[in-house]
Design an enzyme around this catalytic site. Structure first.
Site, PDB file in Angstrom:
ATOM      1  N   LYS A 105       3.131 -18.177 -11.005  1.00 41.79           N
ATOM      2  CA  LYS A 105       4.547 -18.214 -11.732  1.00 41.79           C
ATOM      3  C   LYS A 105       4.745 -16.981 -12.538  1.00 41.79           C
ATOM      4  CE  LYS A 105       4.717 -23.276 -12.563  1.00 41.79           C
ATOM      5  NZ  LYS A 105       4.884 -24.387 -13.647  1.00 41.79           N
ATOM      6  N   ASN A 129       0.725  -1.253   0.094  1.00 39.17           N
ATOM      7  CA  ASN A 129      -0.143   0.341  -0.082  1.00 39.17           C
ATOM      8  C   ASN A 129       0.971   1.263  -0.073  1.00 39.17           C
ATOM      9  OD1 ASN A 129       0.553   0.565   2.846  1.00 39.17           O
ATOM     10  ND2 ASN A 129      -0.491  -1.238   3.212  1.00 39.17           N
ATOM     11  N   LYS A 152     -15.109   0.163  14.537  1.00 43.45           N
ATOM     12  CA  LYS A 152     -13.838  -0.597  14.383  1.00 43.45           C
ATOM     13  C   LYS A 152     -13.422  -0.227  15.935  1.00 43.45           C
ATOM     14  CE  LYS A 152      -9.085  -0.790  12.380  1.00 43.45           C
ATOM     15  NZ  LYS A 152      -8.370   0.041  11.390  1.00 43.45           N
ATOM     16  N   LYS A 180     -12.935  -4.042  17.549  1.00 44.24           N
ATOM     17  CA  LYS A 180     -11.587  -4.431  17.791  1.00 44.24           C
ATOM     18  C   LYS A 180     -11.159  -4.152  19.298  1.00 44.24           C
ATOM     19  CE  LYS A 180     -11.056  -5.185  13.533  1.00 44.24           C
ATOM     20  NZ  LYS A 180      -9.889  -5.111  12.803  1.00 44.24           N
ATOM     21  N   PHE A 193      -5.642   3.082  14.478  1.00 43.58           N
ATOM     22  CA  PHE A 193      -5.909   3.929  13.298  1.00 43.58           C
ATOM     23  C   PHE A 193      -6.722   3.478  12.497  1.00 43.58           C
ATOM     24  CE2 PHE A 193      -2.410   6.044  15.117  1.00 43.58           C
ATOM     25  CZ  PHE A 193      -2.154   7.127  14.434  1.00 43.58           C
ATOM     26  N   ASP A 195      -3.737  -5.996   3.497  1.00 38.44           N
ATOM     27  CA  ASP A 195      -4.845  -6.703   3.948  1.00 38.44           C
ATOM     28  C   ASP A 195      -4.823  -8.187   3.262  1.00 38.44           C
ATOM     29  OD1 ASP A 195      -6.094  -4.788   5.751  1.00 38.44           O
ATOM     30  OD2 ASP A 195      -7.111  -3.725   4.126  1.00 38.44           O
TER      31      ASP A 195
END
Length: 393
Positions: free
Chosen positions: A288, A209, A337, A341, A323, A278
């Protein structure tokens, strides 16, 4: 950053004295009141007028100079100082300091000062490595004087080795670490994550990212300034590791997870600012290397949820700050969140707001807990870090 702080800078007879002018300039730009004391030999390398021009204060060189406001100058300046640094510090002046010799304005004032003291050695490698000099440095450390370690490199004499005075920017960090903030987080252990992770697709390509790591590094740096014992788990970034911070470099999300689990149990505060990838290529898929990116088909699976693990395993008394970066419904998603969490606080910031986003030196955030919601204006990331720590402590 150093507004209202008085820095006394001692300069001795070394070619590295030119770096001290750069240091004085950095300190003045940080709004410190800088007073310079030079030895007689230092004046052979750089003119006192240079420091007087940079600092706006008289440069002291003579213990018996009568051309100043009446006071016992070495005592009054020693009392006024918030920090005292000698840079460069020659082998001769280090020997004097180690044995309490005060035979000029610099060593007299240094001996009289009770503030934090720092010396930055600068000398030939042979002189630096001489057992006598090393013993003198050890004695200085025993007396509570901090040593700003010299660097290895090509010296003015042509030798290559250790003895090169640290750069002005590094010496500024030593000073800021001592006096920029009250050490209100002393005794606290803080774990910070920062930067992106990389998930390999094949020997050449990876998923990542845009995280620069600047926000997490700012949190680690300011927490250290405030006296905390800081461990920084960092993805691959182009930033210099902060001084006085233990930095653990990782590459993948799994490596970051392992490092966090290692340090987490003994930590008082965790600030997870890293932008972990993520998803990673499926372990069962065969990716490959092909001639064209257009031919690349990737099967993905989610990486381990580090923040979820921390929330499920935090002990009583631990503080967990996460964050949340969103492009829409920022506050709603951040609050979800926070609860999901099991966080104590979350820092919400949108990449769509001017002054925020990846790689920026500023940020626009909202601090959210179960009890409050505080929106901050556009601020430098170091000021945002300080505001975050204000709420945590």
């Amino acid at each position: 950053m150093l507004t209202g702080k008085t820095v006394v800078l001692g300069v001795t007879g070394s070619i590295a004295a030119y770096k001290s002018a750069c240091l004085a300039s950095l300190l003045v730009k940080a709004h410190a009141d800088v007073h310079v004391i030079m030895t007689k030999n230092a004046c052979n390398f750089i003119n006192p007028i240079t420091f007087e021009t940079l600092t706006g204060n008289k440069c002291l060189t003579d213990t018996f100079d009568r051309n100043f406001e009446f006071s016992v100058q070495h005592v009054s300046l020693a009392k006024k100082a918030d920090v005292f640094m000698i840079a460069p510090a020659t082998a001769n002046v280090i020997a004097k300091i180690a044995h309490g010799i005060a035979d000029d304005m610099l060593t007299t004032t240094f001996l009289a000062a009770s503030c934090p003291k720092i010396i930055a050695p600068a000398m030939n490698t042979g002189m630096y490595e001489n057992p006598v000099t090393q013993k003198n440095l050890d004695d200085c450390s025993l007396f509570g004087i901090m040593i700003a370690e010299p660097e290895c490199g090509r010296l003015a004499c042509g030798d290559v080795g250790k003895g090169k005075m640290a750069e002005a920017e590094v010496l500024f960090e030593y000073i800021a670490h001592e006096i920029a903030f009250e050490h209100d987080l002393a005794g606290k252990k803080i774990l910070v994550t920062a930067g992106p992770t990389q998930e390999a697709i094949d020997p050449v390509r990876f998923i990542t990212n845009h995280s620069s790591g600047k926000m997490g590094y700012a949190v680690a740096k300011i927490a250290s300034y405030r006296g905390a014992q800081v461990t920084l788990v960092s993805g691959l970034v182009s930033l210099l590791s902060p001084l006085f911070v233990e930095t653990v470099k990782v590459k993948s999300a799994a490596e970051m997870f392992d490092a966090v689990k290692k340090y987490f149990p003994e930590t008082d505060i965790v600030v997870k600012s890293a932008a972990v990838a993520d998803y990673r290529p499926s372990h069962t898929a065969d990716h490959k290397l092909k001639k064209s990116d257009a031919d690349l088909s990737i099967e993905l699976e989610r990486t381990d949820d580090i923040l979820k693990y921390l929330g499920e395993n935090k002990r009583n008394g631990q503080f967990l700050c996460g964050f949340c970066m969103e492009t829409e419904n920022l506050l709603e998603n951040a609050k979800l969140k926070l609860e999901k969490k099991n966080l104590d606080m979350i820092v919400a910031n949108s990449i769509n707001v001017e002054g925020a986003g990846f790689g920026s030196d500023t940020n626009v955030v909202t601090l959210i807990s179960k009890d409050f919601e505080k929106q901050l204006p556009v601020m430098s990331k170091e000021k945002v870090a300080s505001a975050i720590l204000d709420e945590i402590k």
